[in-house]
Write an enzyme that holds these catalytic residues in place. Structure first.
Site, PDB file in Angstrom:
ATOM      1  N   HIS A  37     103.449  56.596  26.703  1.00  0.00           N
ATOM      2  CA  HIS A  37     104.077  56.991  27.976  1.00  0.00           C
ATOM      3  C   HIS A  37     103.661  58.419  28.349  1.00  0.00           C
ATOM      4  O   HIS A  37     103.317  58.693  29.506  1.00  0.00           O
ATOM      5  CB  HIS A  37     105.609  56.982  27.851  1.00  0.00           C
ATOM      6  CG  HIS A  37     106.230  55.624  27.704  1.00  0.00           C
ATOM      7  ND1 HIS A  37     107.142  55.325  26.731  1.00  0.00           N
ATOM      8  CD2 HIS A  37     106.086  54.483  28.434  1.00  0.00           C
ATOM      9  CE1 HIS A  37     107.545  54.063  26.862  1.00  0.00           C
ATOM     10  NE2 HIS A  37     106.903  53.530  27.889  1.00  0.00           N
ATOM     11  N   SER A  90     107.723  50.752  22.885  1.00  0.00           N
ATOM     12  CA  SER A  90     109.010  51.278  22.415  1.00  0.00           C
ATOM     13  C   SER A  90     109.608  50.319  21.394  1.00  0.00           C
ATOM     14  O   SER A  90     110.203  50.742  20.398  1.00  0.00           O
ATOM     15  CB  SER A  90     109.974  51.444  23.595  1.00  0.00           C
ATOM     16  OG  SER A  90     109.439  52.341  24.534  1.00  0.00           O
ATOM     17  N   LYS A 116     118.804  45.459  29.285  1.00  0.00           N
ATOM     18  CA  LYS A 116     117.932  45.550  28.097  1.00  0.00           C
ATOM     19  C   LYS A 116     118.684  46.127  26.898  1.00  0.00           C
ATOM     20  O   LYS A 116     118.099  46.289  25.830  1.00  0.00           O
ATOM     21  CB  LYS A 116     116.711  46.423  28.420  1.00  0.00           C
ATOM     22  CG  LYS A 116     115.806  45.770  29.448  1.00  0.00           C
ATOM     23  CD  LYS A 116     114.473  46.487  29.594  1.00  0.00           C
ATOM     24  CE  LYS A 116     113.587  45.737  30.567  1.00  0.00           C
ATOM     25  NZ  LYS A 116     112.352  46.444  30.891  1.00  0.00           N
ATOM     26  N   ARG A 162      98.622  48.088  29.189  1.00  0.00           N
ATOM     27  CA  ARG A 162      98.050  48.117  27.839  1.00  0.00           C
ATOM     28  C   ARG A 162      97.078  46.962  27.625  1.00  0.00           C
ATOM     29  O   ARG A 162      95.935  47.148  27.271  1.00  0.00           O
ATOM     30  CB  ARG A 162      99.157  48.059  26.776  1.00  0.00           C
ATOM     31  CG  ARG A 162      99.952  49.346  26.689  1.00  0.00           C
ATOM     32  CD  ARG A 162     101.251  49.127  25.983  1.00  0.00           C
ATOM     33  NE  ARG A 162     102.061  48.149  26.690  1.00  0.00           N
ATOM     34  CZ  ARG A 162     103.310  47.842  26.396  1.00  0.00           C
ATOM     35  NH1 ARG A 162     103.897  48.416  25.380  1.00  0.00           N
ATOM     36  NH2 ARG A 162     103.982  46.963  27.103  1.00  0.00           N
TER      37      ARG A 162
HETATM   38  O1  PNS Z   1     109.568  50.211  30.886  1.00  0.00           O
HETATM   39  P1  PNS Z   1     109.933  48.944  31.565  1.00  0.00           P
HETATM   40  O2  PNS Z   1     111.209  48.399  30.979  1.00  0.00           O
HETATM   41  O3  PNS Z   1     108.812  47.947  31.596  1.00  0.00           O
HETATM   42  O4  PNS Z   1     110.217  49.317  33.095  1.00  0.00           O
HETATM   43  C1  PNS Z   1     110.636  48.332  33.983  1.00  0.00           C
HETATM   44  C2  PNS Z   1     111.240  48.974  35.254  1.00  0.00           C
HETATM   45  C3  PNS Z   1     112.404  49.872  34.891  1.00  0.00           C
HETATM   46  C4  PNS Z   1     110.167  49.789  35.935  1.00  0.00           C
HETATM   47  C5  PNS Z   1     111.693  47.806  36.151  1.00  0.00           C
HETATM   48  O5  PNS Z   1     112.540  46.964  35.430  1.00  0.00           O
HETATM   49  C6  PNS Z   1     112.389  48.280  37.411  1.00  0.00           C
HETATM   50  O6  PNS Z   1     111.759  48.738  38.324  1.00  0.00           O
HETATM   51  N1  PNS Z   1     113.744  48.174  37.429  1.00  0.00           N
HETATM   52  C7  PNS Z   1     114.547  48.561  38.554  1.00  0.00           C
HETATM   53  C8  PNS Z   1     115.072  47.334  39.322  1.00  0.00           C
HETATM   54  C9  PNS Z   1     114.094  46.914  40.408  1.00  0.00           C
HETATM   55  O7  PNS Z   1     113.686  47.674  41.256  1.00  0.00           O
HETATM   56  N2  PNS Z   1     113.705  45.638  40.352  1.00  0.00           N
HETATM   57  C10 PNS Z   1     112.817  45.053  41.332  1.00  0.00           C
HETATM   58  C11 PNS Z   1     111.359  45.237  40.927  1.00  0.00           C
HETATM   59  S1  PNS Z   1     110.685  43.690  40.560  1.00  0.00           S
END
Ligand code: PNS
Length: 155
Positions: A16, A127, A40, A89
């Site tokens: 990250h 993570s 999560k 990745r």
């Molecule tokens: O590190 P991650 O868990 O892959 O990140 C995922 C994240 C937090 C970027 C994604 O879940 C997110 O944007 N969550 C906020 C809710 C949202 O906007 N959802 C609609 C997008 S499909």
């Protein structure tokens, strides 16, 4: 231009930080956006995840860290950012990232998601794997920022 680098960051890894650093060289300003992500069930609370990121990115003068609890596009709008930066990745990341990029673009026209390829040394780092290794007493030196390593060993 201002970019938002979102994620759950539970906890932040060296992968990250690598993406954030590389983004900070391209954009005038990078806001790291820590999602609460309650579904999560994160190991670390959002304040701790923010602290990890703040200490690991304090050397980048154009990077700030904030949290959000809701839609990413709402966070982007509030912060007047039109760019979302994500790291990729492996091919396995692609499908979910592609879906999120298309959804975010549908929710808010004009928001672009830009993907950066993970550096090879971090291609298999996540993570989850860090938590698993550390949970079984393995060493995560180099895989996470120093502040995270200290806290993980105490968990
Ligand atoms: O590190 P991650 O868990 O892959 O990140 C995922 C994240 C937090 C970027 C994604 O879940 C997110 O944007 N969550 C906020 C809710 C949202 O906007 N959802 C609609 C997008 S499909």
């Amino acid at each position: 231009m201002r970019a938002v680098c979102p994620g759950t960051f539970d906890p932040a890894t060296s992968g990250h930080i690598d993406i954030i650093e590389r983004a900070s060289r391209i954009f005038n300003e990078v806001i790291v956006a820590v999602s609460h992500s309650p579904r999560k069930k994160p190991l670390f609370d959002v304040e701790t995840r923010i602290d990890f990121l703040r200490s690991a990115t304090s050397r980048f003068s154009n990077v700030s860290v904030d949290s959000f609890d809701g839609l990413l596009v709402d966070f982007c709008n509030k912060n007047e950012a039109k760019i979302i930066i994500k790291g990729l990745r492996a091919i396995s990341d692609f499908e979910n990232e592609f879906m999120m990029a298309q959804m975010n673009s549908r929710l808010e026209k004009g928001i672009e998601t830009i993907f950066m390829m993970a550096s090879p040394e971090y291609s298999y780092l996540s993570s989850s794997v860090v938590k698993e290794i550390s949970g079984y007493g393995g060493t995560v030196t180099g895989l996470v920022p120093a502040s995270v390593e200290e806290k993980l060993s105490g968990k």
